[in-house]
Design a protein around this motif. Structure first.
Motif, mmCIF file in Angstrom:
data_model
loop_
_atom_site.group_PDB
_atom_site.id
_atom_site.type_symbol
_atom_site.label_atom_id
_atom_site.label_comp_id
_atom_site.label_asym_id
_atom_site.label_seq_id
_atom_site.Cartn_x
_atom_site.Cartn_y
_atom_site.Cartn_z
ATOM 1 N N GLU B 100 21.041 20.264 23.991
ATOM 2 C CA GLU B 100 21.457 18.957 23.338
ATOM 3 C C GLU B 100 22.521 18.347 24.061
ATOM 4 O O GLU B 100 22.762 17.023 23.922
ATOM 5 N N GLU B 101 23.526 19.093 24.780
ATOM 6 C CA GLU B 101 24.585 18.448 25.327
ATOM 7 C C GLU B 101 24.444 18.131 26.680
ATOM 8 O O GLU B 101 24.916 17.108 27.184
ATOM 9 N N LYS B 102 23.463 18.620 27.660
ATOM 10 C CA LYS B 102 23.141 18.285 28.944
ATOM 11 C C LYS B 102 21.901 17.364 28.967
ATOM 12 O O LYS B 102 22.104 16.492 29.964
ATOM 13 N N ASN B 148 24.786 4.296 21.517
ATOM 14 C CA ASN B 148 26.041 4.651 20.715
ATOM 15 C C ASN B 148 26.241 6.263 21.013
ATOM 16 O O ASN B 148 27.409 6.695 21.245
ATOM 17 N N ARG B 149 25.153 7.186 20.893
ATOM 18 C CA ARG B 149 25.496 8.512 20.903
ATOM 19 C C ARG B 149 25.828 8.864 22.342
ATOM 20 O O ARG B 149 26.765 9.589 22.608
ATOM 21 N N LEU B 152 29.551 7.613 23.015
ATOM 22 C CA LEU B 152 30.341 8.291 21.973
ATOM 23 C C LEU B 152 30.747 9.751 22.819
ATOM 24 O O LEU B 152 31.710 10.238 22.479
ATOM 25 N N THR B 153 29.483 10.439 23.144
ATOM 26 C CA THR B 153 29.872 11.768 23.413
ATOM 27 C C THR B 153 30.201 11.885 25.100
ATOM 28 O O THR B 153 30.798 12.896 25.294
ATOM 29 N N GLY B 155 31.119 8.855 26.959
ATOM 30 C CA GLY B 155 32.091 7.843 27.654
ATOM 31 C C GLY B 155 33.408 8.149 27.394
ATOM 32 O O GLY B 155 34.043 9.241 26.509
ATOM 33 N N GLN B 156 34.178 7.191 28.072
ATOM 34 C CA GLN B 156 35.788 7.662 27.868
ATOM 35 C C GLN B 156 36.356 6.525 26.998
ATOM 36 O O GLN B 156 36.088 5.105 27.189
ATOM 37 N N PRO B 157 37.062 6.692 25.901
ATOM 38 C CA PRO B 157 37.583 5.872 25.132
ATOM 39 C C PRO B 157 38.709 4.930 25.941
ATOM 40 O O PRO B 157 39.333 5.431 26.916
ATOM 41 N N TYR B 160 34.538 2.608 27.118
ATOM 42 C CA TYR B 160 33.050 3.152 27.001
ATOM 43 C C TYR B 160 32.216 2.312 27.847
ATOM 44 O O TYR B 160 31.247 1.639 27.143
#
Lengths: 248, 300
Positions: B100-102, B148-149, B152-153, B155-157, B160
């Protein structure tokens, strides 16, 4: 080489503390570097997030290089010839990376949730601590902005509709998996610590030693005696000269 | 007699029972654990919900999201992990987190964000499965949700930027595929000789990436070099999802017959004509060449 480890005075793990016991923050963040036996100096700054190249803390400053976040720090240290996972074979490395993702996926997200999406904690602790270095009205604005950002992220990954009980259940599941993987061993892989040990220690230590509006999160971890013993062992071995132990 | 279990999910194509990763995970787990599932493929009628698919419906419950559906099936005694040790159970959780993460961000990017892929393959296919005017709205919404997903997971605020993360997510995905390949080795399944939850998840994530024909295929190329993962997907497809006409899923009096690559609807031919006209129109206006015909070929 001397590394300078920078963290924000009121970084996320510190936010979970009541009171000003800041030395816990460096403990969590420097576990990996301590395990590599590297000489480090820890500095806390309110604007550490802005000094960091990626906007995230902690980051290290070595000579004229700056590296942030655990993953790149591990790579950097490895490139300089220090690595904790050299003795692992391919399958074990895959397992280690998988467990590190599990910790990031479950524990880190649960910590963020508890900090920013649980109304009781937010109202009593988080807002005040996050905004404390800034004057009014900046403290409120930045705190609300951060909360909005975190809630957006939770919604994107499907945690938006979770209740606190479901989050605690996920933490329990994660701790159970870690406990089963650790078993009766000293560390997760062989007899030497790896990046996974540093990461797990950092998260569990923070959960165990910080006070929130309720103790359910730390109770979940305390159910697993081998994880508790693991944290105590690492704290004693690597941080014994930092003052009295916090795990009792 | 257990209550009937009905699963709503996206349909199949390119030799797969479903093109949607999460639906495929649930279908594979049901096959592995022997759960009798009645599969309702999303179609051109207005029945049923499309939002949170896959959705499992029983007499008293409605369960969404693969993790919860699998938990529910386990509680109903359909457990594919029965023979796993405690450590293997823990490993399962860890590897699923790794996927899920990679891997997931790159898969989402390949399907929903990469413009060539999205406009020539993904959007026409999904739009053809649902009635007008939903076909104009839902694919766009799914694409925005995927973007979006990813942002948000990864990208850098606060800005983004996608470009900054694109290279990183593909690097991570390739590393994840290598790790999975190392872990699988020469075994038939990840834990021994019987498939388990982890096999269902890996199959669900990899099979669409492996089989769907995209214009931009860097991740697919990388996957095809890992022959044991390809063999893993092919084995599961041939053993559990036999590729023959209507063999995959049940037909009941409310249901359409599922043929790989095509969905026959009970609706009037007029609606099918209009839907196909829209498909052609949308492809032409985007690229000036019609690719939609290719997306509906039956499996080879």
């Amino acid at each position: 080489m001397q590394l300078l480890l920078l963290c924000r005075e009121t970084s996320w793990s510190d936010i979970l503390c009541l009171g000003a016991e800041r030395e816990r923050d460096p403990v969590r963040n420097s576990a990996f570097l301590q395990m590599c036996n590297l000489p480090i100096k820890v500095v806390c700054r309110a604007n550490a997030e802005y000094m960091s190249p990626s906007g995230k803390v902690p980051f290290i400053h070595v000579g004229n290089q700056v590296v942030s976040e655990l993953g790149p720090i591990v790579q950097f240290v490895k490139a300089k010839g220090h690595s904790l996972s050299d003795g692992l074979d391919e399958v074990q490395k895959a397992e280690m990376k998988a467990y590190m993702e599990l910790v990031n996926n479950m524990l880190l997200t649960a910590e963020l949730y508890l900090q920013w999406c649980d109304e009781a904690t937010v109202g009593e602790i988080t807002h005040a601590r996050y905004g404390s270095p800034y004057p009014w009205p900046l403290n409120h604005i930045l705190a609300y902005q951060k909360q909005w950002e975190v809630k957006r992220k939770m919604k994107a990954i499907g945690w938006g509709k979770k209740t606190l009980d479901q989050v605690l259940e996920d933490v329990d599941q994660c701790c159970q998996a870690l406990s089963q993987r650790l078993g009766t061993q000293l560390y997760f892989f062989n007899k030497q610590p790896t990046e996974l040990d540093a990461l797990v220690f950092g998260h569990l230590y923070t959960i165990l030693t910080t006070q929130l509006t309720n103790d359910e999160l730390s109770e979940k971890v305390k159910n697993y005696s081998n994880l508790l013993a693991f944290c105590r062992r690492i704290e004693q071995h690597y941080f014994e000269d930092r003052g009295k132990g916090r795990l009792s | 007699m257990a209550a009937p279990l009905e699963l709503s999910c996206w349909g199949g194509g390119w030799g797969l029972p479903s093109v949607h990763s999460e639906s495929l995970v649930v279908m594979a787990y049901a096959k592995f654990s022997g759960a009798p599932l009645k599969v309702n493929v999303i179609d051109n009628t207005w029945r049923g919900s499309r939002g949170d698919v896959p959705i499992l419906t029983t007499e008293d419950n409605i369960v969404s999201q693969p993790a919860k559906i699998l938990n529910f099936l386990r509680k109903q005694k359909y457990n594919a992990d029965y023979e796993l040790s405690a450590k293997q159970g823990a490993d399962t959780l860890a590897y699923i987190a790794l996927l899920e993460e990679k891997l997931l961000p790159a898969v989402l990017h390949t399907f929903w964000v990469e413009s060539d892929n999205y406009f020539t393959v993904t959007k026409p296919w999904f739009a053809s499965q649902i009635p007008f005017p939903l076909s104009l709205i839902l694919p766009g919404r799914m694409s925005r949700g995927a973007l979006n997903r990813i942002l948000l997971t990864r990208g850098q605020p606060p800005l983004y930027h996608l470009r900054e993360v694109e290279a990183q997510i593909y690097r991570d995905a390739k590393e994840c595929l290598n790790l999975l390949s190392n872990r699988l080795g020469t075994s038939q399944f990840f834990f021994g000789n019987t498939p388990s939850t982890l096999d269902a998840y890996v199959f669900g994530f990899l099979a669409p990436l492996y089989k769907v024909r995209f214009p931009k295929i860097q991740l697919q190329e990388h996957l095809k070099q890992l022959s044991n993962l390809c063999r893993f997907c092919d084995d599961i497809l041939s053993s559990y999802f036999r590729i023959s006409l209507g063999a995959f899923s049940c037909v009941n009096r409310y249901q359409q017959q599922i043929d790989f690559g095509e969905v026959h609807s009970h609706d009037s031919t007029t609606r099918k004509l209009i839907a196909s006209e829209w498909r052609h129109l949308s492809s032409w206006t985007r690229y000036g060449r019609c690719k939609s015909a290719e997306t509906h070929t039956t499996c080879k």
